[in-house]
Motif scaffolding. Structure first.
Motif, PDB file in Angstrom:
ATOM      1  N   MET A 182       0.850  -1.156   0.000  1.00  0.00           N
ATOM      2  CA  MET A 182       0.000   0.000   0.000  1.00  0.00           C
ATOM      3  C   MET A 182       0.900   1.223   0.000  1.00  0.00           C
ATOM      4  N   GLY A 183       0.730   2.059  -0.995  1.00  0.00           N
ATOM      5  CA  GLY A 183       1.573   3.241  -1.116  1.00  0.00           C
ATOM      6  C   GLY A 183       0.957   4.469  -0.478  1.00  0.00           C
ATOM      7  N   LYS A 184       1.629   4.984   0.533  1.00  0.00           N
ATOM      8  CA  LYS A 184       1.135   6.184   1.215  1.00  0.00           C
ATOM      9  C   LYS A 184       1.331   7.436   0.373  1.00  0.00           C
ATOM     10  N   GLY A 185       2.113   7.340  -0.695  1.00  0.00           N
ATOM     11  CA  GLY A 185       2.370   8.488  -1.550  1.00  0.00           C
ATOM     12  C   GLY A 185       1.295   8.729  -2.595  1.00  0.00           C
ATOM     13  N   SER A 186       0.312   7.866  -2.658  1.00  0.00           N
ATOM     14  CA  SER A 186      -0.744   7.995  -3.651  1.00  0.00           C
ATOM     15  C   SER A 186      -1.810   8.985  -3.205  1.00  0.00           C
ATOM     16  N   SER A 187      -2.378   9.698  -4.170  1.00  0.00           N
ATOM     17  CA  SER A 187      -3.478  10.610  -3.847  1.00  0.00           C
ATOM     18  C   SER A 187      -4.739   9.828  -3.474  1.00  0.00           C
ATOM     19  N   ASN A 188      -4.790   8.551  -3.825  1.00  0.00           N
ATOM     20  CA  ASN A 188      -5.930   7.689  -3.500  1.00  0.00           C
ATOM     21  C   ASN A 188      -5.684   6.865  -2.235  1.00  0.00           C
ATOM     22  N   TYR A 189      -4.682   7.230  -1.466  1.00  0.00           N
ATOM     23  CA  TYR A 189      -4.262   6.429  -0.309  1.00  0.00           C
ATOM     24  C   TYR A 189      -5.417   6.046   0.616  1.00  0.00           C
ATOM     25  N   SER A 190      -6.207   6.981   1.037  1.00  0.00           N
ATOM     26  CA  SER A 190      -7.251   6.719   2.022  1.00  0.00           C
ATOM     27  C   SER A 190      -8.256   5.680   1.530  1.00  0.00           C
ATOM     28  N   ASP A 191      -8.757   5.872   0.318  1.00  0.00           N
ATOM     29  CA  ASP A 191      -9.745   4.944  -0.230  1.00  0.00           C
ATOM     30  C   ASP A 191      -9.144   3.563  -0.490  1.00  0.00           C
ATOM     31  N   VAL A 192      -7.960   3.538  -1.080  1.00  0.00           N
ATOM     32  CA  VAL A 192      -7.322   2.257  -1.384  1.00  0.00           C
ATOM     33  C   VAL A 192      -6.977   1.525  -0.090  1.00  0.00           C
ATOM     34  N   ASN A 193      -6.533   2.242   0.916  1.00  0.00           N
ATOM     35  CA  ASN A 193      -6.203   1.611   2.197  1.00  0.00           C
ATOM     36  C   ASN A 193      -7.437   0.945   2.807  1.00  0.00           C
ATOM     37  N   LYS A 194      -8.582   1.613   2.735  1.00  0.00           N
ATOM     38  CA  LYS A 194      -9.828   1.016   3.250  1.00  0.00           C
ATOM     39  C   LYS A 194     -10.156  -0.271   2.507  1.00  0.00           C
ATOM     40  N   ARG A 195      -9.997  -0.250   1.188  1.00  0.00           N
ATOM     41  CA  ARG A 195     -10.281  -1.449   0.382  1.00  0.00           C
ATOM     42  C   ARG A 195      -9.313  -2.582   0.727  1.00  0.00           C
ATOM     43  N   CYS A 196      -8.040  -2.250   0.873  1.00  0.00           N
ATOM     44  CA  CYS A 196      -7.034  -3.264   1.206  1.00  0.00           C
ATOM     45  C   CYS A 196      -7.294  -3.870   2.581  1.00  0.00           C
ATOM     46  N   GLU A 197      -7.630  -3.029   3.548  1.00  0.00           N
ATOM     47  CA  GLU A 197      -7.918  -3.524   4.897  1.00  0.00           C
ATOM     48  C   GLU A 197      -9.152  -4.425   4.889  1.00  0.00           C
ATOM     49  N   LYS A 198     -10.168  -4.052   4.107  1.00  0.00           N
ATOM     50  CA  LYS A 198     -11.378  -4.870   4.021  1.00  0.00           C
ATOM     51  C   LYS A 198     -11.055  -6.231   3.417  1.00  0.00           C
ATOM     52  N   LEU A 199     -10.293  -6.248   2.329  1.00  0.00           N
ATOM     53  CA  LEU A 199      -9.920  -7.502   1.691  1.00  0.00           C
ATOM     54  C   LEU A 199      -9.073  -8.357   2.629  1.00  0.00           C
ATOM     55  N   SER A 200      -8.140  -7.754   3.324  1.00  0.00           N
ATOM     56  CA  SER A 200      -7.308  -8.465   4.295  1.00  0.00           C
ATOM     57  C   SER A 200      -8.163  -9.107   5.386  1.00  0.00           C
ATOM     58  N   THR A 201      -9.128  -8.359   5.894  1.00  0.00           N
ATOM     59  CA  THR A 201     -10.033  -8.875   6.929  1.00  0.00           C
ATOM     60  C   THR A 201     -10.848 -10.043   6.397  1.00  0.00           C
ATOM     61  N   MET A 202     -11.363  -9.912   5.188  1.00  0.00           N
ATOM     62  CA  MET A 202     -12.153 -10.991   4.601  1.00  0.00           C
ATOM     63  C   MET A 202     -11.323 -12.255   4.421  1.00  0.00           C
ATOM     64  N   LEU A 203     -10.092 -12.104   3.988  1.00  0.00           N
ATOM     65  CA  LEU A 203      -9.209 -13.260   3.824  1.00  0.00           C
ATOM     66  C   LEU A 203      -8.964 -13.946   5.164  1.00  0.00           C
ATOM     67  N   ASN A 204      -8.670 -13.155   6.186  1.00  0.00           N
ATOM     68  CA  ASN A 204      -8.369 -13.730   7.503  1.00  0.00           C
ATOM     69  C   ASN A 204      -9.604 -14.302   8.191  1.00  0.00           C
ATOM     70  N   GLN A 205     -10.782 -13.838   7.808  1.00  0.00           N
ATOM     71  CA  GLN A 205     -12.003 -14.463   8.333  1.00  0.00           C
ATOM     72  C   GLN A 205     -12.197 -15.839   7.717  1.00  0.00           C
ATOM     73  N   LYS A 206     -11.793 -15.987   6.456  1.00  0.00           N
ATOM     74  CA  LYS A 206     -11.920 -17.265   5.766  1.00  0.00           C
ATOM     75  C   LYS A 206     -10.884 -18.266   6.296  1.00  0.00           C
ATOM     76  N   ILE A 207      -9.635 -17.834   6.355  1.00  0.00           N
ATOM     77  CA  ILE A 207      -8.526 -18.656   6.853  1.00  0.00           C
ATOM     78  C   ILE A 207      -7.685 -17.754   7.761  1.00  0.00           C
ATOM     79  N   PRO A 208      -7.780 -17.948   9.091  1.00  0.00           N
ATOM     80  CA  PRO A 208      -7.031 -17.073  10.002  1.00  0.00           C
ATOM     81  C   PRO A 208      -5.533 -17.025   9.669  1.00  0.00           C
ATOM     82  N   LYS A 209      -5.021 -15.794   9.638  1.00  0.00           N
ATOM     83  CA  LYS A 209      -3.600 -15.492   9.416  1.00  0.00           C
ATOM     84  C   LYS A 209      -3.106 -15.786   8.003  1.00  0.00           C
ATOM     85  N   ILE A 210      -4.019 -16.014   7.044  1.00  0.00           N
ATOM     86  CA  ILE A 210      -3.566 -16.248   5.665  1.00  0.00           C
ATOM     87  C   ILE A 210      -2.970 -14.969   5.078  1.00  0.00           C
TER      88      ILE A 210
END
Length: 80
Positions: free
Chosen positions: A1-29
């Motif tokens: 995740m690049g903090k230098g992007s002008s889309n940082y806030s929105d992309v970070n939310k999407r990445c965190e959501k996807l990460s959470t969904m993955l870990n709900q399916k298989i913990p710590k994947i």
């Protein structure tokens, strides 16, 4: 995740959501979202994210299994 992007806030939310969904399916994947000062490709479009699978310590089989889980979760993510 690049903090230098002008889309940082929105992309970070999407990445965190996807990460959470993955870990709900298989913990710590998912090892989490790594933050860097770069912008990667996030400035190209509003919905761009970089997904890396596996590392030098993973076997081919582990990566293949992870890709199967990622595909399933991405389908759920995009269908929501």
């Amino acid at each position: 995740m690049g903090k230098g992007s002008s889309n940082y806030s929105d992309v970070n939310k999407r990445c965190e959501k996807l990460s959470t969904m993955l870990n709900q399916k298989i913990p710590k994947i998912c090892r989490g979202v790594y933050l860097k000062q770069s912008h990667y490709n996030q400035g190209v479009t509003d919905n761009m994210m970089l997904i890396e699978v596996g590392a030098n310590e993973n076997t081919y089989e582990e990566v293949q299994n992870s890709l199967n889980i990622l595909a399933m979760v991405l389908d759920e993510y995009l269908s929501a």
